[in-house]
Design an enzyme around this catalytic site. Structure first.
Site, PDB file in Angstrom:
ATOM      1  N   CYS A  83       0.893  -1.170   0.000  1.00  0.00           N
ATOM      2  CA  CYS A  83       0.000   0.000   0.000  1.00  0.00           C
ATOM      3  C   CYS A  83       0.924   1.209   0.000  1.00  0.00           C
ATOM      4  O   CYS A  83       2.137   1.078  -0.074  1.00  0.00           O
ATOM      5  CB  CYS A  83      -0.918  -0.035   1.211  1.00  0.00           C
TER       6      CYS A  83
ATOM      7  N   ARG B 274       4.823  -4.102   3.044  1.00  0.00           N
ATOM      8  CA  ARG B 274       3.983  -4.760   4.071  1.00  0.00           C
ATOM      9  C   ARG B 274       3.777  -6.246   3.755  1.00  0.00           C
ATOM     10  O   ARG B 274       2.679  -6.705   3.505  1.00  0.00           O
ATOM     11  CB  ARG B 274       2.667  -4.003   4.192  1.00  0.00           C
TER      12      ARG B 274
ATOM     13  N   ASP C  27       1.138   5.256  13.718  1.00  0.00           N
ATOM     14  CA  ASP C  27      -0.144   5.759  13.203  1.00  0.00           C
ATOM     15  C   ASP C  27      -0.415   7.194  13.642  1.00  0.00           C
ATOM     16  O   ASP C  27      -1.395   7.793  13.211  1.00  0.00           O
ATOM     17  CB  ASP C  27      -1.305   4.864  13.661  1.00  0.00           C
TER      18      ASP C  27
ATOM     19  N   ARG D 256     -11.706   5.522   5.545  1.00  0.00           N
ATOM     20  CA  ARG D 256     -11.352   4.144   5.896  1.00  0.00           C
ATOM     21  C   ARG D 256     -11.221   4.009   7.401  1.00  0.00           C
ATOM     22  O   ARG D 256     -11.498   2.957   7.964  1.00  0.00           O
ATOM     23  CB  ARG D 256     -10.018   3.742   5.251  1.00  0.00           C
TER      24      ARG D 256
HETATM   25  C1  EPZ Z   1      -1.018  -2.864  11.952  1.00  0.00           C
HETATM   26  O1  EPZ Z   1      -0.616  -3.119  10.634  1.00  0.00           O
HETATM   27  C2  EPZ Z   1      -2.044  -1.746  11.867  1.00  0.00           C
HETATM   28  N1  EPZ Z   1      -3.193  -2.213  11.080  1.00  0.00           N
HETATM   29  C3  EPZ Z   1      -1.406  -0.521  11.220  1.00  0.00           C
HETATM   30  O2  EPZ Z   1      -2.382   0.513  11.215  1.00  0.00           O
HETATM   31  C4  EPZ Z   1      -0.223  -0.081  12.065  1.00  0.00           C
HETATM   32  O3  EPZ Z   1       0.397   1.016  11.453  1.00  0.00           O
HETATM   33  C5  EPZ Z   1       0.762  -1.250  12.189  1.00  0.00           C
HETATM   34  O4  EPZ Z   1       0.086  -2.404  12.743  1.00  0.00           O
HETATM   35  C6  EPZ Z   1       1.936  -0.916  13.102  1.00  0.00           C
HETATM   36  O5  EPZ Z   1       1.462  -0.595  14.376  1.00  0.00           O
HETATM   37  C7  EPZ Z   1      -4.102  -3.017  11.683  1.00  0.00           C
HETATM   38  O6  EPZ Z   1      -3.990  -3.355  12.838  1.00  0.00           O
HETATM   39  C8  EPZ Z   1      -5.262  -3.448  10.833  1.00  0.00           C
HETATM   40  P1  EPZ Z   1       2.833  -4.911  11.326  1.00  0.00           P
HETATM   41  P2  EPZ Z   1       0.258  -4.456  10.319  1.00  0.00           P
HETATM   42  O7  EPZ Z   1       2.645  -6.302  10.822  1.00  0.00           O
HETATM   43  O8  EPZ Z   1      -0.132  -5.534  11.243  1.00  0.00           O
HETATM   44  C9  EPZ Z   1       6.729  -5.727   8.727  1.00  0.00           C
HETATM   45  C10 EPZ Z   1      -3.665   2.211  10.277  1.00  0.00           C
HETATM   46  O9  EPZ Z   1      -3.341   3.333   9.904  1.00  0.00           O
HETATM   47  N2  EPZ Z   1       6.176  -7.077   8.512  1.00  0.00           N
HETATM   48  O10 EPZ Z   1       2.872  -4.676  12.796  1.00  0.00           O
HETATM   49  O11 EPZ Z   1       0.170  -4.690   8.860  1.00  0.00           O
HETATM   50  C11 EPZ Z   1       5.861  -4.637   8.110  1.00  0.00           C
HETATM   51  O12 EPZ Z   1       6.209  -4.457   6.753  1.00  0.00           O
HETATM   52  C12 EPZ Z   1      -2.816   1.012   9.940  1.00  0.00           C
HETATM   53  O13 EPZ Z   1      -4.693   1.949  10.964  1.00  0.00           O
HETATM   54  C13 EPZ Z   1       6.949  -8.002   7.825  1.00  0.00           C
HETATM   55  O14 EPZ Z   1       8.048  -7.700   7.363  1.00  0.00           O
HETATM   56  O15 EPZ Z   1       1.712  -3.973  10.701  1.00  0.00           O
HETATM   57  C14 EPZ Z   1       6.193  -3.437   8.965  1.00  0.00           C
HETATM   58  O16 EPZ Z   1       7.382  -2.852   8.493  1.00  0.00           O
HETATM   59  C15 EPZ Z   1      -1.687   1.396   9.008  1.00  0.00           C
HETATM   60  N3  EPZ Z   1       6.453  -9.265   7.647  1.00  0.00           N
HETATM   61  C16 EPZ Z   1       6.447  -4.048  10.356  1.00  0.00           C
HETATM   62  O17 EPZ Z   1       6.666  -5.450  10.125  1.00  0.00           O
HETATM   63  C17 EPZ Z   1       5.243  -9.657   8.148  1.00  0.00           C
HETATM   64  O18 EPZ Z   1       4.850 -10.822   7.976  1.00  0.00           O
HETATM   65  C18 EPZ Z   1       5.273  -3.907  11.323  1.00  0.00           C
HETATM   66  O19 EPZ Z   1       4.136  -4.304  10.608  1.00  0.00           O
HETATM   67  C19 EPZ Z   1       4.465  -8.683   8.839  1.00  0.00           C
HETATM   68  C20 EPZ Z   1       4.959  -7.414   9.026  1.00  0.00           C
END
Ligand code: EPZ
Length: 416
Positions: free
Chosen positions: A116, A121, A304, A396
């Site tokens: 996105c 992600r 966020d 959203r």
């Molecule tokens: C959650 O996303 C939230 N979304 C996000 O909120 C929030 O910014 C994010 O957590 C961090 O707090 C929901 O809860 C629906 P992560 P998520 O997995 O789970 C990497 C908003 O604005 N990663 O904690 O997708 C990833 O690329 C949204 O409401 C991997 O590499 O975030 C990132 O750099 C935006 N491999 C880091 O980890 C994986 O398998 C943290 O991502 C998973 C993640």
């Protein structure tokens, strides 16, 4: 497409009620797949992302009854195991149906969520964890195809904490055979909320809110009534709105929980924030001090809230270093803020914000959910008119933000 218009420069005054947390509503709705019967979820916000996951769930066979902010959910008659591309590509969090579907049906086909605006992600940690629990995972024509006759417990180590990764594996583990331990698990309040709901359904989850979560698989779970937590990001956004407009805002019914780091940073920048009964009140005396922030996992400063805080630093009294450590491209709001007169220099994951006396209204474009909020906040403070296009990003994750701001006295409206 809608756009939002703001005539800036008006101090906000009054009180606002914070809606339920989007990032708690999404996993708790997915958790209803784990067992049949009627679940009742309270405090569910009316957001585009909630409509998206409801569409995905109803395509799978889940039925809903809506009563105001309460949602009754029934997954007795699941008829499909697929979350289709056209829906998943609009919301990455759709991946949250993978764990519970695999647990309930023994199979799941989820379109690979694209990246996105804020980053690639990937979901590698989700898939590695499910594989460790005995699932066969294949990638076929852009879909994750997962199969498992019976998930079993496993010792899973996350390379870095992942919020939805922790949530997916929590849901996969609650009825798996044996014990699962999630190491380096995410501690966000929304993860805690999901775990509390699962325990209320009869799951055995311990270590909730810590980075080591232990789940002992149970045979059956029961449908549940559960009230989700308020949205800490919406709350933080309104605290910044009070600060950036030199206003005085009461968050009705929202204690200071879950946003300690944001409150600390706002106080450091000179904003008065006090607990008052069950509410918190934010008051600004007009002088904003420049301070540095670094985003990190909970309980640190939340990614966020980074874009919203940057808008505030644009009119602070000096230079502020903002470091984004969670996502690789979460500065999409910077070029739009620059159109409003902000002086921001990006160097990799760091943004140096040189505070200005004022910002100026301009036509700007939202690029992602929290960037939209940042532009709204800048528009509230700017001299003159700001027009923000592509506000579907905003819808959203914020319920009626423009209406809530208008009730606080800002001159803001929506146009087709
Ligand atoms: C959650 O996303 C939230 N979304 C996000 O909120 C929030 O910014 C994010 O957590 C961090 O707090 C929901 O809860 C629906 P992560 P998520 O997995 O789970 C990497 C908003 O604005 N990663 O904690 O997708 C990833 O690329 C949204 O409401 C991997 O590499 O975030 C990132 O750099 C935006 N491999 C880091 O980890 C994986 O398998 C943290 O991502 C998973 C993640």
């Amino acid at each position: 497409m809608d756009k939002i218009i703001i005539e800036g420069g008006i101090p906000l005054n009054g009180e606002v009620t914070i809606s339920g947390a989007k990032n708690a509503a999404l996993p708790t709705l997915a958790a209803c797949l784990l067992t049949g019967g009627w679940h009742t979820l309270n405090n569910i916000p009316k957001l585009r992302d909630i409509s998206t996951i409801k569409n995905i769930l109803s395509d799978i066979g889940v039925s809903f009854e809506e009563y105001g902010e309460s949602l009754r959910v029934n997954s007795d008659n699941l008829k499909d195991d697929t979350a289709p591309y056209n829906l998943v590509r609009t919301m990455r969090a759709s991946i949250l149906v993978l764990g519970p579907l695999l647990s309930r049906l023994g199979k799941a086909r989820i379109s690979l969520p694209g990246g996105c605006a804020i980053g690639a992600r990937p979901i590698d940690m989700h898939l590695k964890g499910l594989h460790a629990m005995g699932a066969d995972i294949d990638l076929e024509h852009g879909y994750v195809v997962a199969k498992s006759s019976r998930l079993h417990g496993a010792d899973i180590f996350f390379d870095i904490p992942t919020v939805t990764g922790t949530e997916n594996l929590l849901m996969a583990a609650v009825k798996a055979e044996g014990t699962t331990i999630l190491h380096n698990a995410a501690k966000e309040p929304e993860v805690v909320d999901l775990a509390n709901m699962l325990n209320k359904m009869g799951a055995q989850v311990s270590g909730i809110g810590t980075d080591i979560i232990t789940i002992t698989g149970v045979k059956e779970l029961d449908p549940v009534e559960y009230t989700i937590i308020p949205d800490r990001v919406e709350a933080g956004t309104f605290l910044v709105a009070a600060a950036i407009t030199n206003g005085h805002v009461r968050l009705r019914g929202y204690g200071d929980e879950y946003i300690e780091a944001v409150i600390k940073k706002l106080r450091d920048s000179g904003i008065e924030i006090e607990k008052s009964g069950n509410d918190i009140v934010a008051k600004s005396n007009g002088k904003i001090k420049s301070i540095d922030i670094k985003t990190t996992q909970y309980p640190g400063f939340p990614t966020d809230m980074q874009a919203q805080f940057m808008a505030l630093m644009c009119i602070a009294d000096g230079w502020s270093m903002i470091r984004e450590t969670i996502f690789e491209n979460r500065f999409m709001h910077v070029s739009e803020l620059r159109r409003m007169g902000a002086d921001i220099e990006i160097n990799g994951g760091q943004a140096l914000v040189r505070g200005q006396d004022t910002l100026f209204g301009a036509q700007v474009m939202a690029t992602d959910l929290r960037a939209s909020a940042s532009l709204i906040l800048a528009g509230l403070a700017a001299k003159g008119r700001t027009e923000i296009s592509r506000v579907y990003h905003l819808d959203r994750g914020y319920q009626d933000l423009d209406k809530k701001l208008s009730l606080l006295g800002s001159n803001i409206w929506r146009e087709k």
